[in-house]
Design a protein around this motif. Structure first.
Motif, mmCIF file in Angstrom:
data_model
loop_
_atom_site.group_PDB
_atom_site.id
_atom_site.type_symbol
_atom_site.label_atom_id
_atom_site.label_comp_id
_atom_site.label_asym_id
_atom_site.label_seq_id
_atom_site.Cartn_x
_atom_site.Cartn_y
_atom_site.Cartn_z
ATOM 1 N N ALA A 4 64.174 38.517 54.324
ATOM 2 C CA ALA A 4 62.949 38.080 53.646
ATOM 3 C C ALA A 4 61.821 39.077 53.911
ATOM 4 O O ALA A 4 61.058 39.413 53.004
ATOM 5 N N ALA A 5 61.731 39.576 55.144
ATOM 6 C CA ALA A 5 60.710 40.579 55.479
ATOM 7 C C ALA A 5 60.921 41.841 54.633
ATOM 8 O O ALA A 5 59.951 42.424 54.133
ATOM 9 N N ASP A 6 62.167 42.253 54.464
ATOM 10 C CA ASP A 6 62.462 43.421 53.616
ATOM 11 C C ASP A 6 62.014 43.180 52.176
ATOM 12 O O ASP A 6 61.443 44.060 51.528
ATOM 13 N N LEU B 107 57.957 43.872 47.760
ATOM 14 C CA LEU B 107 56.908 43.304 46.917
ATOM 15 C C LEU B 107 55.603 44.088 47.105
ATOM 16 O O LEU B 107 54.930 44.434 46.133
ATOM 17 N N ILE B 108 55.277 44.387 48.353
ATOM 18 C CA ILE B 108 54.055 45.126 48.671
ATOM 19 C C ILE B 108 54.096 46.519 48.054
ATOM 20 O O ILE B 108 53.148 46.959 47.412
ATOM 21 N N ILE B 109 55.208 47.199 48.222
ATOM 22 C CA ILE B 109 55.342 48.577 47.724
ATOM 23 C C ILE B 109 55.367 48.614 46.196
ATOM 24 O O ILE B 109 54.635 49.384 45.572
ATOM 25 N N GLN B 110 56.183 47.784 45.586
ATOM 26 C CA GLN B 110 56.360 47.827 44.135
ATOM 27 C C GLN B 110 55.121 47.370 43.372
ATOM 28 O O GLN B 110 54.894 47.805 42.253
ATOM 29 N N ASN B 111 54.319 46.512 43.992
ATOM 30 C CA ASN B 111 53.119 46.040 43.326
ATOM 31 C C ASN B 111 51.867 46.760 43.820
ATOM 32 O O ASN B 111 50.754 46.357 43.484
ATOM 33 N N GLY C 164 42.486 30.802 57.672
ATOM 34 C CA GLY C 164 41.778 30.077 56.625
ATOM 35 C C GLY C 164 41.675 30.820 55.304
ATOM 36 O O GLY C 164 41.159 30.290 54.332
ATOM 37 N N LYS C 165 42.161 32.077 55.268
ATOM 38 C CA LYS C 165 42.048 32.884 54.046
ATOM 39 C C LYS C 165 43.393 33.279 53.465
ATOM 40 O O LYS C 165 43.516 33.503 52.281
ATOM 41 N N GLY C 166 44.402 33.440 54.309
ATOM 42 C CA GLY C 166 45.719 33.814 53.819
ATOM 43 C C GLY C 166 46.291 35.022 54.529
ATOM 44 O O GLY C 166 45.787 35.464 55.556
ATOM 45 N N THR C 167 47.338 35.571 53.956
ATOM 46 C CA THR C 167 48.042 36.721 54.519
ATOM 47 C C THR C 167 47.785 37.942 53.647
ATOM 48 O O THR C 167 47.924 37.885 52.431
ATOM 49 N N TYR C 168 47.409 39.041 54.292
ATOM 50 C CA TYR C 168 47.036 40.273 53.600
ATOM 51 C C TYR C 168 47.770 41.456 54.226
ATOM 52 O O TYR C 168 48.263 41.378 55.344
ATOM 53 N N LEU C 169 47.773 42.556 53.498
ATOM 54 C CA LEU C 169 48.316 43.801 54.013
ATOM 55 C C LEU C 169 47.403 44.294 55.128
ATOM 56 O O LEU C 169 46.179 44.203 55.015
ATOM 57 N N ALA C 170 47.966 44.786 56.213
ATOM 58 C CA ALA C 170 47.185 45.307 57.341
ATOM 59 C C ALA C 170 46.452 46.580 56.912
ATOM 60 O O ALA C 170 46.899 47.277 55.992
ATOM 61 N N GLU D 187 43.147 44.321 50.116
ATOM 62 C CA GLU D 187 42.303 43.460 49.288
ATOM 63 C C GLU D 187 43.123 42.373 48.592
ATOM 64 O O GLU D 187 42.572 41.392 48.114
ATOM 65 N N ASN D 188 44.420 42.595 48.483
ATOM 66 C CA ASN D 188 45.291 41.652 47.773
ATOM 67 C C ASN D 188 45.860 40.613 48.719
ATOM 68 O O ASN D 188 46.454 40.958 49.735
ATOM 69 N N LYS D 189 45.724 39.379 48.357
ATOM 70 C CA LYS D 189 46.297 38.285 49.132
ATOM 71 C C LYS D 189 47.755 38.115 48.714
ATOM 72 O O LYS D 189 48.071 38.144 47.527
ATOM 73 N N LEU D 190 48.637 37.943 49.693
ATOM 74 C CA LEU D 190 50.039 37.677 49.377
ATOM 75 C C LEU D 190 50.189 36.247 48.871
ATOM 76 O O LEU D 190 49.362 35.396 49.167
ATOM 77 N N PRO D 191 51.235 35.996 48.113
ATOM 78 C CA PRO D 191 51.498 34.610 47.703
ATOM 79 C C PRO D 191 51.620 33.705 48.935
ATOM 80 O O PRO D 191 51.943 34.166 50.026
ATOM 81 N N SER D 192 51.415 32.427 48.738
ATOM 82 C CA SER D 192 51.493 31.470 49.842
ATOM 83 C C SER D 192 52.924 31.380 50.370
ATOM 84 O O SER D 192 53.873 31.818 49.708
ATOM 85 N N GLU D 193 53.064 30.773 51.553
ATOM 86 C CA GLU D 193 54.398 30.537 52.120
ATOM 87 C C GLU D 193 55.280 29.797 51.134
ATOM 88 O O GLU D 193 56.437 30.147 50.940
#
Length: 139
Positions: free
Chosen positions: A19-21, A26-30, A73-79, A35-41
């Motif tokens: 799933a991490a892969d 998803l991060i690379i291809q998009n 409280g905001k979500g998951t983002y790219l580091a 600044e972009n929030k990842l989809p929710s769990e």
């Protein structure tokens, strides 16, 4: 958001690793940024056809690898600097810091002449021009 996920069941690595892969893809291809929030769990679990626990573990793996950051409280983002770790070789834990410094100086003394030679052998006319301009400024 387009998805490029592939089935992750029945492979050799663990589901959270797979799933991490897929999240990394998803991060690379998009071309996602901090600044972009990842989809929710929940959304990621549906996209990958796995449980939310697997997604949580995958996100933990990516946080540990400094790929993702969780903003409470905001979500998951790219580091900010994905994948970059402050001390990748563990030099902070080397018991004799003076010996480490001397070893690194020795390595540099062996490596840098080779690097300089390779740079000189592969230099273009433009590279040489820029070097001469820099040399003139230093003079």
């Amino acid at each position: 958001m387009e998805t490029y996920f592939e089935s992750i069941k029945n492979k050799e690595s663990s589901l959270p690793e797979q799933a991490a892969d897929q999240i990394s893809k998803l991060i690379i291809q998009n071309h996602l940024t901090g600044e972009n929030k990842l989809p929710s769990e929940f959304e990621l679990a549906e996209l990958l056809n796995v449980g939310r626990g697997t997604i949580r573990e995958a996100v933990k793996l990516l946080v540990a690898r400094n790929v993702l950051e969780i903003r409470r409280g905001k979500g998951t983002y790219l580091a900010p600097n994905p994948g970059e770790v402050p001390d990748p070789l563990g030099f902070a834990y080397y018991p004799d810091q003076m010996r480490l410094a001397m070893d690194l100086v020795e390595i540099r003394s062996q490596l840098e002449p080779w690097v300089a030679r390779m740079a000189a052998e592969h230099a273009t006319a433009e590279n040489i021009k820029i070097l001469r301009e820099c040399y003139s400024k230093v003079e």
